[in-house]
Motif scaffolding. Structure first.
Motif, mmCIF file in Angstrom:
data_model
loop_
_atom_site.group_PDB
_atom_site.id
_atom_site.type_symbol
_atom_site.label_atom_id
_atom_site.label_comp_id
_atom_site.label_asym_id
_atom_site.label_seq_id
_atom_site.Cartn_x
_atom_site.Cartn_y
_atom_site.Cartn_z
ATOM 1 N N ARG B 22 21.964 50.813 32.128
ATOM 2 C CA ARG B 22 21.634 49.587 31.400
ATOM 3 C C ARG B 22 21.766 48.368 32.302
ATOM 4 O O ARG B 22 22.666 48.307 33.151
ATOM 5 N N CYS B 23 20.885 47.396 32.085
ATOM 6 C CA CYS B 23 20.944 46.131 32.812
ATOM 7 C C CYS B 23 20.810 44.972 31.831
ATOM 8 O O CYS B 23 19.862 44.931 31.039
ATOM 9 N N ASP B 24 21.756 44.027 31.902
ATOM 10 C CA ASP B 24 21.692 42.781 31.134
ATOM 11 C C ASP B 24 21.400 41.641 32.112
ATOM 12 O O ASP B 24 22.266 41.267 32.903
ATOM 13 N N VAL B 30 12.895 35.744 33.046
ATOM 14 C CA VAL B 30 11.758 36.523 32.536
ATOM 15 C C VAL B 30 11.466 37.733 33.412
ATOM 16 O O VAL B 30 10.882 38.706 32.964
ATOM 17 N N SER B 31 11.847 37.668 34.684
ATOM 18 C CA SER B 31 11.547 38.777 35.597
ATOM 19 C C SER B 31 12.771 39.652 35.780
ATOM 20 O O SER B 31 13.896 39.155 35.923
ATOM 21 N N LEU B 32 12.543 40.964 35.797
ATOM 22 C CA LEU B 32 13.630 41.926 35.977
ATOM 23 C C LEU B 32 13.147 43.039 36.888
ATOM 24 O O LEU B 32 12.028 43.540 36.729
ATOM 25 N N ASN B 51 8.932 39.664 31.326
ATOM 26 C CA ASN B 51 9.265 39.789 29.899
ATOM 27 C C ASN B 51 9.303 41.277 29.535
ATOM 28 O O ASN B 51 9.976 42.040 30.208
ATOM 29 N N GLU B 52 8.544 41.699 28.527
ATOM 30 C CA GLU B 52 8.616 43.111 28.139
ATOM 31 C C GLU B 52 7.566 43.971 28.842
ATOM 32 O O GLU B 52 7.566 45.190 28.698
ATOM 33 N N ALA B 53 6.690 43.334 29.593
ATOM 34 C CA ALA B 53 5.598 44.056 30.236
ATOM 35 C C ALA B 53 6.040 44.616 31.589
ATOM 36 O O ALA B 53 6.541 43.889 32.447
ATOM 37 N N PRO B 70 12.163 46.584 26.046
ATOM 38 C CA PRO B 70 11.372 46.421 24.814
ATOM 39 C C PRO B 70 11.348 45.011 24.227
ATOM 40 O O PRO B 70 10.354 44.628 23.617
ATOM 41 N N GLU B 71 12.424 44.253 24.396
ATOM 42 C CA GLU B 71 12.453 42.912 23.816
ATOM 43 C C GLU B 71 12.478 41.832 24.882
ATOM 44 O O GLU B 71 12.781 40.672 24.581
ATOM 45 N N GLY B 72 12.175 42.205 26.099
ATOM 46 C CA GLY B 72 12.099 41.224 27.162
ATOM 47 C C GLY B 72 13.442 40.717 27.655
ATOM 48 O O GLY B 72 13.502 39.702 28.351
ATOM 49 N N SER B 73 14.504 41.431 27.314
ATOM 50 C CA SER B 73 15.826 41.034 27.788
ATOM 51 C C SER B 73 16.497 42.216 28.473
ATOM 52 O O SER B 73 16.205 42.483 29.637
ATOM 53 N N VAL B 74 17.306 42.968 27.746
ATOM 54 C CA VAL B 74 18.001 44.126 28.302
ATOM 55 C C VAL B 74 16.988 45.177 28.742
ATOM 56 O O VAL B 74 15.955 45.385 28.100
#
Lengths: 111, 114
Positions: B22-24, B30-32, B51-53, B70-74
């Motif tokens: 998991r990553c928070d 917006v970028s991960l 985001n979620e894409a 899925p929700e653009g965060s975690v």
């Protein structure tokens, strides 16, 4: 494609001596350049970055780096190292978003 | 939160097990990105989200690796049927989204596959 070569895998240096960690990159387009430091069991922390403008970039903890476009280099320097600078140092480049890293240089500062 | 957090910090799996990392990211980033760092090597890119894409998954080494946000965060990186060669530190990074932005890294998850 972009690539990064860090020429030294390990650099031992005495405390208060100067140090240079070498980084060369290969890219067919202009890139952004970064140096990160990694302490044991920690993530990567940004030391400095070059985006454009002045080729001499100053970072945290007294480090600086010079971008040399003709030599495709971005060497990291510090005039006087401290024991706490012992860590792994990574050079990285990007044009898009994913960073391309070198294999790292282990800096060991000897008291 | 003050920075990027990852959990678990250490994971030991038997070969063939599935794992989820998991990553928070930093709030508002917006970028991960996910990177894999083998012992004695520099981090290598796995996949990237805006985001979620999932905009780039070219670094995923096999179809056993799957990532979602899925929700653009975690974000979660899942590895199915783990193999010994999957043993590495998995790093997550986030940034505010422009091309030149600094990527801020989490402490990583050290995965050991026995």
């Amino acid at each position: 494609a972009q690539s990064v070569t860090q020429l030294d895998s390990q650099v031992p240096v005495f405390e208060e001596a100067p140090v240079e960690l070498r980084c060369n990159y290969s890219s067919s387009v202009s890139v952004y350049l970064f140096w990160y430091v990694q302490y044991p069991n920690q993530g990567l922390q940004l030391l400095l970055k070059y985006l454009s403008g002045s080729t001499l970039v100053k970072g945290i903890n007294g480090f600086e780096a010079e971008f040399n476009k003709s030599q495709t280099s971005f060497h990291l320097r510090k005039p006087s190292v401290h024991i706490s600078d012992t860590a792994e140092y990574f050079c990285a480049v990007t044009f898009g978003r994913p960073l391309v890293f070198g294999k790292g240089t282990r800096l060991s500062v000897i008291a | 939160g003050a920075g990027v957090s990852q959990s678990p910090r250490y994971k030991v799996a038997k070969r063939g097990q599935d794992v989820a990392l998991r990553c928070d990211p930093i709030s508002g980033h917006v970028s991960l990105f996910w990177y894999q760092q083998a012992l004695g090597q520099g981090p290598e890119f796995l996949t990237y989200f805006q985001n979620e894409a999932q905009l780039d998954k070219s670094g995923l080494p096999s179809d056993r690796f799957f990532a979602e946000r899925p929700e653009g965060s975690v974000s979660t990186l899942k590895i199915q049927r783990t193999q010994q060669e999957d043993s590495a530190v998995y790093l997550c990074a986030s940034s505010s989204g422009t091309r030149s932005d600094t990527q801020y890294f989490g402490p990583g998850t050290r995965l050991t596959v026995l």
